[in-house]
Design a protein around this motif. Structure first.
Motif, PDB file in Angstrom:
ATOM      1  N   MET A 197      -4.601   5.453   7.950  1.00 62.90           N
ATOM      2  CA  MET A 197      -5.130   4.260   7.280  1.00 62.90           C
ATOM      3  C   MET A 197      -5.318   3.113   8.255  1.00 62.90           C
ATOM      4  SD  MET A 197      -3.624   2.573   3.810  1.00 62.90           S
ATOM      5  CE  MET A 197      -4.408   1.161   3.061  1.00 62.90           C
ATOM      6  N   LYS A 198      -4.990   3.299   9.562  1.00 61.72           N
ATOM      7  CA  LYS A 198      -5.180   2.229  10.553  1.00 61.72           C
ATOM      8  C   LYS A 198      -6.658   2.107  10.891  1.00 61.72           C
ATOM      9  CE  LYS A 198      -0.969   1.579  13.241  1.00 61.72           C
ATOM     10  NZ  LYS A 198      -0.453   1.564  14.610  1.00 61.72           N
ATOM     11  N   SER A 199      -7.392   1.463  10.049  1.00 56.56           N
ATOM     12  CA  SER A 199      -8.825   1.315  10.243  1.00 56.56           C
ATOM     13  C   SER A 199      -9.295   0.222   9.319  1.00 56.56           C
ATOM     14  CB  SER A 199      -9.548   2.637   9.918  1.00 56.56           C
ATOM     15  OG  SER A 199      -9.395   2.933   8.540  1.00 56.56           O
ATOM     16  N   GLY A 200     -10.605   0.215   9.024  1.00 59.71           N
ATOM     17  CA  GLY A 200     -11.115  -0.751   8.073  1.00 59.71           C
ATOM     18  C   GLY A 200     -10.473  -0.606   6.713  1.00 59.71           C
ATOM     19  N   ALA A 201      -9.920   0.568   6.406  1.00 60.24           N
ATOM     20  CA  ALA A 201      -9.273   0.773   5.111  1.00 60.24           C
ATOM     21  C   ALA A 201      -8.099  -0.167   4.921  1.00 60.24           C
ATOM     22  CB  ALA A 201      -8.812   2.224   4.980  1.00 60.24           C
ATOM     23  N   THR A 255      -7.829  -3.215   6.203  1.00 63.00           N
ATOM     24  CA  THR A 255      -8.413  -4.521   5.907  1.00 63.00           C
ATOM     25  C   THR A 255      -8.891  -4.582   4.469  1.00 63.00           C
ATOM     26  OG1 THR A 255      -9.118  -4.729   8.204  1.00 63.00           O
ATOM     27  CG2 THR A 255     -10.175  -6.182   6.619  1.00 63.00           C
ATOM     28  N   ASP A 256      -9.519  -3.513   3.983  1.00 60.33           N
ATOM     29  CA  ASP A 256      -9.988  -3.481   2.599  1.00 60.33           C
ATOM     30  C   ASP A 256      -8.832  -3.647   1.622  1.00 60.33           C
ATOM     31  OD1 ASP A 256     -12.536  -3.061   3.539  1.00 60.33           O
ATOM     32  OD2 ASP A 256     -12.537  -0.900   3.169  1.00 60.33           O
ATOM     33  N   GLU A 257      -7.703  -3.002   1.903  1.00 60.93           N
ATOM     34  CA  GLU A 257      -6.551  -3.116   1.014  1.00 60.93           C
ATOM     35  C   GLU A 257      -5.974  -4.537   1.039  1.00 60.93           C
ATOM     36  OE1 GLU A 257      -5.261  -1.167  -1.255  1.00 60.93           O
ATOM     37  OE2 GLU A 257      -6.795   0.342  -0.876  1.00 60.93           O
ATOM     38  N   PHE A 258      -5.966  -5.171   2.210  1.00 61.43           N
ATOM     39  CA  PHE A 258      -5.516  -6.555   2.273  1.00 61.43           C
ATOM     40  C   PHE A 258      -6.470  -7.474   1.508  1.00 61.43           C
ATOM     41  CE2 PHE A 258      -2.803  -5.355   5.982  1.00 61.43           C
ATOM     42  CZ  PHE A 258      -1.615  -5.891   5.504  1.00 61.43           C
ATOM     43  N   VAL A 302       2.077  -5.863 -10.067  1.00 64.12           N
ATOM     44  CA  VAL A 302       1.324  -7.111  -9.913  1.00 64.12           C
ATOM     45  C   VAL A 302      -0.156  -6.856  -9.650  1.00 64.12           C
ATOM     46  CG1 VAL A 302       1.064  -9.176  -8.461  1.00 64.12           C
ATOM     47  CG2 VAL A 302       3.342  -8.413  -9.151  1.00 64.12           C
ATOM     48  N   THR A 303      -0.469  -5.825  -8.860  1.00 63.95           N
ATOM     49  CA  THR A 303      -1.872  -5.608  -8.446  1.00 63.95           C
ATOM     50  C   THR A 303      -2.554  -4.437  -9.146  1.00 63.95           C
ATOM     51  OG1 THR A 303      -1.352  -4.079  -6.619  1.00 63.95           O
ATOM     52  CG2 THR A 303      -1.219  -6.450  -6.153  1.00 63.95           C
ATOM     53  N   GLY A 304      -1.772  -3.567  -9.755  1.00 64.85           N
ATOM     54  CA  GLY A 304      -2.353  -2.372 -10.363  1.00 64.85           C
ATOM     55  C   GLY A 304      -2.591  -1.255  -9.378  1.00 64.85           C
ATOM     56  N   ARG A 305      -2.225  -1.466  -8.115  1.00 62.58           N
ATOM     57  CA  ARG A 305      -2.402  -0.469  -7.062  1.00 62.58           C
ATOM     58  C   ARG A 305      -1.127  -0.396  -6.229  1.00 62.58           C
ATOM     59  NH1 ARG A 305      -7.816   0.605  -5.498  1.00 62.58           N
ATOM     60  NH2 ARG A 305      -7.097   1.031  -3.383  1.00 62.58           N
ATOM     61  N   SER A 306      -0.919   0.745  -5.600  1.00 63.96           N
ATOM     62  CA  SER A 306       0.247   0.870  -4.729  1.00 63.96           C
ATOM     63  C   SER A 306      -0.124   1.313  -3.316  1.00 63.96           C
ATOM     64  CB  SER A 306       1.256   1.859  -5.326  1.00 63.96           C
ATOM     65  OG  SER A 306       0.688   3.162  -5.402  1.00 63.96           O
ATOM     66  N   ASP A 307      -1.432   1.507  -3.047  1.00 66.27           N
ATOM     67  CA  ASP A 307      -1.855   2.049  -1.754  1.00 66.27           C
ATOM     68  C   ASP A 307      -1.324   1.244  -0.578  1.00 66.27           C
ATOM     69  OD1 ASP A 307      -3.767   2.449  -3.973  1.00 66.27           O
ATOM     70  OD2 ASP A 307      -4.783   3.785  -2.570  1.00 66.27           O
ATOM     71  N   LEU A 308      -1.500  -0.078  -0.631  1.00 60.98           N
ATOM     72  CA  LEU A 308      -1.099  -0.933   0.483  1.00 60.98           C
ATOM     73  C   LEU A 308       0.399  -0.885   0.708  1.00 60.98           C
ATOM     74  CD1 LEU A 308      -1.853  -3.027   2.644  1.00 60.98           C
ATOM     75  CD2 LEU A 308      -1.579  -4.807   0.890  1.00 60.98           C
ATOM     76  N   TYR A 309       1.162  -0.806  -0.371  1.00 59.28           N
ATOM     77  CA  TYR A 309       2.618  -0.887  -0.260  1.00 59.28           C
ATOM     78  C   TYR A 309       3.217   0.457   0.166  1.00 59.28           C
ATOM     79  CZ  TYR A 309       0.950  -4.944  -2.525  1.00 59.28           C
ATOM     80  OH  TYR A 309       0.204  -6.072  -2.796  1.00 59.28           O
ATOM     81  N   ARG A 310       2.572   1.544  -0.215  1.00 53.58           N
ATOM     82  CA  ARG A 310       2.996   2.842   0.316  1.00 53.58           C
ATOM     83  C   ARG A 310       2.627   2.953   1.791  1.00 53.58           C
ATOM     84  NH1 ARG A 310       0.169   6.618  -1.673  1.00 53.58           N
ATOM     85  NH2 ARG A 310      -1.079   5.545  -3.249  1.00 53.58           N
ATOM     86  N   TYR A 311       1.472   2.407   2.161  1.00 49.66           N
ATOM     87  CA  TYR A 311       1.110   2.356   3.586  1.00 49.66           C
ATOM     88  C   TYR A 311       2.121   1.515   4.363  1.00 49.66           C
ATOM     89  CZ  TYR A 311      -0.943   0.349   7.773  1.00 49.66           C
ATOM     90  OH  TYR A 311      -1.123  -0.110   9.046  1.00 49.66           O
ATOM     91  N   LEU A 312       2.523   0.371   3.810  1.00 49.99           N
ATOM     92  CA  LEU A 312       3.513  -0.488   4.457  1.00 49.99           C
ATOM     93  C   LEU A 312       4.789   0.296   4.742  1.00 49.99           C
ATOM     94  CD1 LEU A 312       4.731  -3.264   5.303  1.00 49.99           C
ATOM     95  CD2 LEU A 312       5.258  -3.638   2.883  1.00 49.99           C
TER      96      LEU A 312
END
Length: 238
Positions: free
Chosen positions: A1-5, A7-10, A177-187
């Motif tokens: 996920m170290k790419s534009g993806a 940035t999109d999640e942020f 809070v956001t309805g998504r978990s992608d960013l936080y699982r990536y974190l």
């Protein structure tokens, strides 16, 4: 996920990001502690300070509070995060630029900087060494750098604490809070995969930084989040 993806999640998380970090005990206090460790002259009079990966401006606020007379430039790759940062009230000495670290140069920023501050940034850069090299090149003689970053690879206890906090609090709260978990699982995963304290200090040295060292942060983040410090020799230093 170290790419534009990333940035999109942020971008997607920007609207709720401040709410989520406010739930982290000590988040803002720890940023101020790491910023203070830059040890700049009182008020930062006449200095140029870069806040790389500034996000919604939490780290920028820490720098502006400690160094109210410095010229502070916040930089981030996420337009969504920057929109949130720019919407806040700032004094005229604070400005923001949309860019990736790898795109920066001293010329673009008006000259070499006296200090670089980067909170939770390096781990998200596609090429860690390239990013560190650019960051070092942004500093003028005598310049100082602080990385405020997670690093748990050297400590099984810290890895356990990090995973417990992520799966018990951060990921469920992010989804709520956001309805998504992608960013936080990536974190969660990106921190486990990132350099240990020893390796990151070595990496900073290989990038040309001197007097590299790390200091702990208090509270539940002791052993999880650290202040990494380094600098560039002053002119005439041997």
């Amino acid at each position: 996920m170290k790419s534009g993806a990333v940035t999109d999640e942020f971008d997607r998380a920007a609207a709720s990001y401040d709410t989520l970090v406010a739930a982290n005990p000590g988040y803002h206090r720890h940023l101020r502690l790491s910023a203070r460790r830059l040890a700049l002259p009182r008020g930062g009079e006449g200095m140029r300070v870069l806040d790389l990966g500034c996000g919604t401006g939490a780290s920028t606020a820490a720098l502006a509070r400690l160094f109210p007379r410095a010229r502070i430039i916040g930089v981030d790759a996420s337009e969504g995060m920057l929109a949130r940062a720019r919407a806040k009230k700032w004094k005229p000495n604070v400005r923001f630029i949309h860019a990736r670290v790898e795109e920066l140069s001293a010329d673009r920023l008006g000259g070499p900087s006296d200090a670089v501050f980067a909170a939770y940034l390096l781990r998200n850069c596609p090429d860690t060494d390239a990013a560190l090299g650019v960051m070092r090149d942004l500093l003028g003689p005598g310049g100082r750098m602080v990385l405020h970053e997670y690093s748990v690879a050297d400590s099984p206890a810290a890895r356990l604490v990090w995973s417990l906090v992520c799966w018990g609090v951060i990921i469920p709260l992010g989804r709520l809070v956001t309805g998504r978990s992608d960013l936080y699982r990536y974190l969660w995963r990106s921190v486990l995969d990132f350099d240990g304290v020893t390796e990151l200090r070595r990496r900073m040295g290989r990038a040309g930084l001197e007097n590299v060292r790390s200091l702990p942060l208090p509270g539940w983040q002791r052993g999880v989040t650290h202040t990494f410090l380094g600098g560039v020799a002053a002119e005439g230093a041997s």
